[in-house]
Write a protein that holds these residues in place. Structure first.
Motif, short mmCIF file in Angstrom:
data_model
loop_
_atom_site.label_atom_id
_atom_site.label_comp_id
_atom_site.label_asym_id
_atom_site.label_seq_id
_atom_site.Cartn_x
_atom_site.Cartn_y
_atom_site.Cartn_z
N SER A 57 0.84 -1.20 0.00
CA SER A 57 0.00 0.00 0.00
C SER A 57 0.87 1.25 0.00
O SER A 57 1.97 1.26 0.55
CB SER A 57 -0.94 0.02 1.21
N TYR A 59 0.12 5.50 0.63
CA TYR A 59 -0.86 6.52 0.99
C TYR A 59 -0.18 7.87 0.89
O TYR A 59 0.79 8.15 1.60
CB TYR A 59 -1.39 6.29 2.41
N HIS A 91 -2.11 -6.35 -6.57
CA HIS A 91 -3.12 -6.08 -5.54
C HIS A 91 -2.79 -4.83 -4.73
O HIS A 91 -3.28 -4.66 -3.62
CB HIS A 91 -3.25 -7.29 -4.62
N GLU A 93 -2.68 -1.18 -3.21
CA GLU A 93 -3.61 -0.08 -2.95
C GLU A 93 -2.81 1.21 -2.92
O GLU A 93 -1.88 1.36 -2.13
CB GLU A 93 -4.30 -0.29 -1.60
N THR A 95 -3.45 5.23 -2.56
CA THR A 95 -4.41 6.27 -2.20
C THR A 95 -3.77 7.64 -2.27
O THR A 95 -2.60 7.81 -1.89
CB THR A 95 -4.93 6.05 -0.76
N ASN A 117 -5.27 4.13 -7.48
CA ASN A 117 -6.55 3.43 -7.61
C ASN A 117 -7.52 3.73 -6.48
O ASN A 117 -8.57 3.10 -6.37
CB ASN A 117 -6.33 1.92 -7.73
N ARG A 118 -7.16 4.70 -5.63
CA ARG A 118 -8.06 5.07 -4.53
C ARG A 118 -7.88 6.55 -4.23
O ARG A 118 -6.74 7.04 -4.18
CB ARG A 118 -7.75 4.23 -3.29
N ASN A 157 -12.67 3.28 -6.25
CA ASN A 157 -12.56 3.18 -4.79
C ASN A 157 -12.39 4.59 -4.25
O ASN A 157 -11.29 5.15 -4.29
CB ASN A 157 -11.38 2.28 -4.42
N PHE A 248 -13.99 -2.83 0.73
CA PHE A 248 -13.40 -1.52 0.47
C PHE A 248 -12.78 -0.89 1.73
O PHE A 248 -12.59 0.32 1.79
CB PHE A 248 -14.45 -0.57 -0.12
N CYS A 250 -9.88 0.34 4.12
CA CYS A 250 -8.59 0.93 3.74
C CYS A 250 -7.45 0.03 4.22
O CYS A 250 -7.17 -0.05 5.42
CB CYS A 250 -8.44 2.33 4.34
N ARG A 251 -6.81 -0.64 3.27
CA ARG A 251 -5.74 -1.58 3.62
C ARG A 251 -4.57 -0.88 4.31
O ARG A 251 -3.99 -1.41 5.26
CB ARG A 251 -5.25 -2.29 2.36
N HIS A 252 -4.24 0.31 3.83
CA HIS A 252 -3.09 1.02 4.41
C HIS A 252 -3.32 1.31 5.89
O HIS A 252 -2.46 1.05 6.73
CB HIS A 252 -2.84 2.31 3.65
#
Length: 381
Positions: A57, A59, A91, A93, A95, A117-118, A157, A248, A250-252
């Motif tokens: 991820s 951010y 995969h 993420e 943001t 992608n977010r 997302n 959905f 937030c993985r981070h």
């Protein structure tokens, strides 16, 4: 897995409630700052400290990252992918925080091609009165335009930030705000009670008596309304302030709340790597000077012992609705939570602030406990 945080501290105008490290009127330094960000990534790569970390991820927060020229962000992402281990690329993420007044569809499309992608959009409120109180420089029409631009760029997302418990806000006003938000159809919502932070213009106004914060009773009623309305519209609460549709989350941020390692780059950014917590220099010039002279810009470094990491992990796990896995904590740190905290856990359960489940394997805050989370969690620090 690990996360990469990038701090972009530039703003058009600093909001009255904001206590984050950010600067207005300093955009002339942006080009040099992004050069320093890329250099800091290189320094981390050369340090040998992150060679075993696999990142899943990124951010990009601020400040207002969406103010930066698109090529700066694209170059930054390209450099991060080259230097750090992003084996989880399919995969990944990625943001970026955006403000409604600085969203541009064409720029977002270019960023999406580079991996974005977010988007986390700083809406804060759909009430013009509340936006003025908060010192925001956008209006509702810009929010709607920004959401359209995000969707047209192919971003599927989208998270919206909201602030509630604003002076003068009642349940009817908040319900109207939420109804307007639901019309925007976000996948994720972060909902925060307004707090008066030390050193902010809002604190100065409070000291002058310019306004009164809502009573505890009002704040609780507004929180209950947020929870009720979001639940009714298909958003599941997974952390004290965060709600999402299934898949959905937030993985981070979940990485922070589950004790994973992370690297923070940029002025004031924090890292947690190899049992060390590191905070970067806050000043723009001090940060850039250190990095461009080949030094990681560390301002504070804290070595965490096993007991400190255990206590911290226990507290941050409890921020999530799934709570803490007591067996996992015991295996990770060699400390048995029930034995360590003794009767305190039993007291919290008997007082209705926590509950155990999965045959006693997990413990979590009850809804009542979440409403006074700071009080509950302070007992375990």
């Amino acid at each position: 897995m690990a996360g990469l945080y990038v701090h972009v501290p530039f703003c058009r105008k600093k909001c009255s409630y904001c206590s984050f490290v950010s600067f207005s009127g300093r955009n002339a330094l942006m080009k040099d700052y992004f050069q320093a960000l890329r250099k800091e990534i290189s320094l981390w790569g050369e340090s040998g400290r992150v060679q075993d970390l696999v990142f899943d991820s990124i951010y990009i927060g601020g400040g207002t990252p969406s103010l930066a020229p698109v090529e700066y962000i694209c170059q930054l992402l390209e450099h991060a992918f080259k230097v750090l281990n992003f084996k989880a690329m399919p995969h990944l993420e990625v943001t970026m925080e955006c403000n409604p007044d600085s969203v541009d569809g064409a720029r977002l499309l270019e960023l999406r091609k580079s991996g974005l992608n977010r988007v986390s959009l700083g809406v804060q409120s759909m009430s013009e009165r509340d936006l003025e109180f908060l010192g925001r420089i956008h209006g509702n029409s810009q929010v709607i335009d920004a959401v359209h631009a995000i969707r047209e760029a192919g971003i599927e997302n989208m998270s919206l930030d909201l602030i509630y418990s604003i002076p003068g806000q009642d349940e009817a006003a908040l319900a109207d705000c939420l109804a307007r938000v639901f019309d925007l159809d976000p996948e994720h919502l972060s909902c925060y009670e307004l707090s008066v932070e030390e050193g902010t213009p809002l604190e100065q106004a409070a000291r002058r008596g310019d306004f009164r914060m809502p009573s505890q009773e009002t704040r609780l009623s507004l929180t209950l309304l947020v929870e009720k309305e979001l639940r009714a519209h298909g958003y599941k609460q997974y952390e004290i302030s965060n709600y999402s549709r299934p898949g959905f989350e937030c993985r981070h941020n979940i990485g922070y709340w589950t004790g994973r390692e992370y690297v923070g780059i940029g002025c004031s950014a924090c890292s947690f790597v190899a049992k060390r917590r590191i905070r970067n220099l806050e000043g723009l010039e001090a940060y850039m000077n250190a990095v461009m002279h080949g030094r990681l810009p560390c301002d504070k470094l804290e070595e965490l012992d096993r007991e400190s990491m255990f206590r911290e992990a226990f507290v941050i796990f409890l921020r999530m609705n799934q709570g803490a896995d007591l067996h996992e904590l015991a295996e990770r740190f060699g400390i048995e939570p029930n034995a360590y905290y003794g009767s305190l856990l039993e007291q919290m359960v008997s007082n209705g602030l926590m509950y155990s489940f999965n045959r006693g394997r997990r413990i979590a805050l009850t809804p009542r406990g979440r409403h006074i989370a700071n009080y509950v969690l302070s007992h375990f620090v």
